[in-house]
Design a protein around this motif. Structure first.
Motif, PDB file in Angstrom:
ATOM      1  N   LYS A  11      35.763  -9.187 -59.253  1.00 12.47           N
ATOM      2  CA  LYS A  11      36.918  -9.345 -58.347  1.00 12.47           C
ATOM      3  C   LYS A  11      38.219  -9.089 -59.123  1.00 12.47           C
ATOM      4  CE  LYS A  11      34.185 -12.578 -55.709  1.00 12.47           C
ATOM      5  NZ  LYS A  11      34.143 -13.526 -54.625  1.00 12.47           N
ATOM      6  N   GLU A 170      25.536 -10.702 -47.795  1.00 17.56           N
ATOM      7  CA  GLU A 170      26.399 -11.760 -48.313  1.00 17.56           C
ATOM      8  C   GLU A 170      26.933 -12.590 -47.155  1.00 17.56           C
ATOM      9  OE1 GLU A 170      27.903 -10.797 -52.488  1.00 17.56           O
ATOM     10  OE2 GLU A 170      29.395 -10.044 -51.106  1.00 17.56           O
ATOM     11  N   GLY A 176      31.679 -17.777 -52.857  1.00 22.21           N
ATOM     12  CA  GLY A 176      32.687 -18.553 -53.581  1.00 22.21           C
ATOM     13  C   GLY A 176      32.812 -19.986 -53.105  1.00 22.21           C
ATOM     14  N   SER A 216      27.306 -17.508 -53.945  1.00 21.08           N
ATOM     15  CA  SER A 216      27.094 -18.680 -54.816  1.00 21.08           C
ATOM     16  C   SER A 216      25.751 -18.662 -55.537  1.00 21.08           C
ATOM     17  CB  SER A 216      27.267 -19.970 -54.010  1.00 21.08           C
ATOM     18  OG  SER A 216      28.578 -20.033 -53.474  1.00 21.08           O
TER      19      SER A 216
HETATM   20  C1  PEP Z   1      30.757 -12.043 -54.171  1.00 23.08           C
HETATM   21  O1  PEP Z   1      31.977 -12.108 -54.189  1.00 23.08           O
HETATM   22  O2  PEP Z   1      30.191 -10.958 -53.960  1.00 23.08           O
HETATM   23  C2  PEP Z   1      30.015 -13.274 -54.419  1.00 23.08           C
HETATM   24  C3  PEP Z   1      28.745 -13.307 -54.123  1.00 23.08           C
HETATM   25  O3  PEP Z   1      30.740 -14.313 -54.937  1.00 23.08           O
HETATM   26  P1  PEP Z   1      30.154 -15.724 -55.460  1.00 23.08           P
HETATM   27  O4  PEP Z   1      28.913 -15.420 -56.290  1.00 23.08           O
HETATM   28  O5  PEP Z   1      31.254 -16.289 -56.321  1.00 23.08           O
HETATM   29  O6  PEP Z   1      29.844 -16.524 -54.270  1.00 23.08           O
END
Ligand code: PEP
Length: 254
Positions: A11, A170, A176, A216
């Protein structure tokens, strides 16, 4: 056989030196500890791409990815970066359709279809993200939303083009937040996605499509998630910023 992939999404984190330093640690750990056939992809901000590609030379298990690309080939789009520019750095992958891009930058399925076309035309492999919000899941709309994201975002591609994609499921409510989809919830959607691909293209293409889980994911939950028959790896946000955690997730496939 489809590829097992663990991709990190940095990110908008890490300055230039910090990024190179983390990537060097990741390279060393992959070299020393990864014994399986899994592929590691690190998706960094644009400023790191060229240098990461240089550092990754000679390490076939590590690839580099961008986190966005513009839909136009070139032109008067101040501040934007084209797929051709990204490819010219030696970068192999690009994340498209991440929920943060959909949410904060208004990226629609229609726009993402164009971005996918331009990325493919310029030999980048899209990691195409799809997933429902909490509100959509609570309203029991998640299957419809996923189907619509596939139909409008990538199902216009022909079979050869589609075969260059990696998909990432996702759930927005898991990104997050520290809340992970259960392995059963994730597997249910991954199987649904694979069945949709089989109906649209063929069973063979569906069986060969790598579908990542993101949200996560950490060293503690990766084992159970990645053990599901239709989960082929992960897209990792927060945990990809710590080399030890990231590599421990990658090691799930050793
Ligand atoms: C992402 O941003 O693609 C993601 C999965 O973030 P996180 O692992 O922090 O939840």
């Amino acid at each position: 056989m489809r590829k097992k992939i663990v991709a990190g999404n940095w990110k908008m984190n890490l300055d230039y030196e910090e990024g190179l330093s983390l990537f060097s640690e990741v390279i060393n750990m992959v070299h020393d500890e990864i014994t399986g056939k899994q592929q590691v992809v690190v998706c960094s901000p644009f400023i790191h791409l060229h240098s990461l590609v240089q550092l990754a030379k000679g390490y076939s298990k590590i690839s580099v990815g961008a986190q966005n690309a513009h839909q136009a080939e070139s032109g008067a789009y101040t501040g934007e970066v084209s797929a051709k520019m990204i490819h010219s750095t030696g970068t192999e992958y690009v994340i498209l359709g991440h929920s943060e891009r959909r949410q904060y930058f208004g990226e629609t399925n229609e726009l993402l279809a164009k971005k996918t076309d331009t990325a493919l035309k310029n030999s980048l492999k899209p990691i195409f993200c799809i997933g429902e919000t909490l509100q959509q899941r609570e309203a029991n709309e998640h299957f419809n939303i996923i189907k619509q994201q596939l139909e409008e975002g990538v199902f216009h591609l022909d079979a050869t083009q589609f075969s260059a994609l990696v998909l990432a499921y996702e759930p927005v409510w898991a990104i997050g937040t520290g809340v992970t989809a259960t392995s059963a919830q994730a597997q249910e959607i991954h199987l649904f996605i694979r069945n949709e691909i089989a109906s649209k293209y063929s069973k063979e293409i569906a069986d060969n499509t790598t579908i990542l889980y993101g949200g996560s994911c950490n060293p503690k939950n990766a084992g159970e998630l990645f053990a599901q028959p239709d989960i082929d790896g992960g897209l990792i946000g927060g945990a990809s910023l710590k080399s030890r955690d990231f590599i421990d997730i990658v090691k799930t496939f050793n």
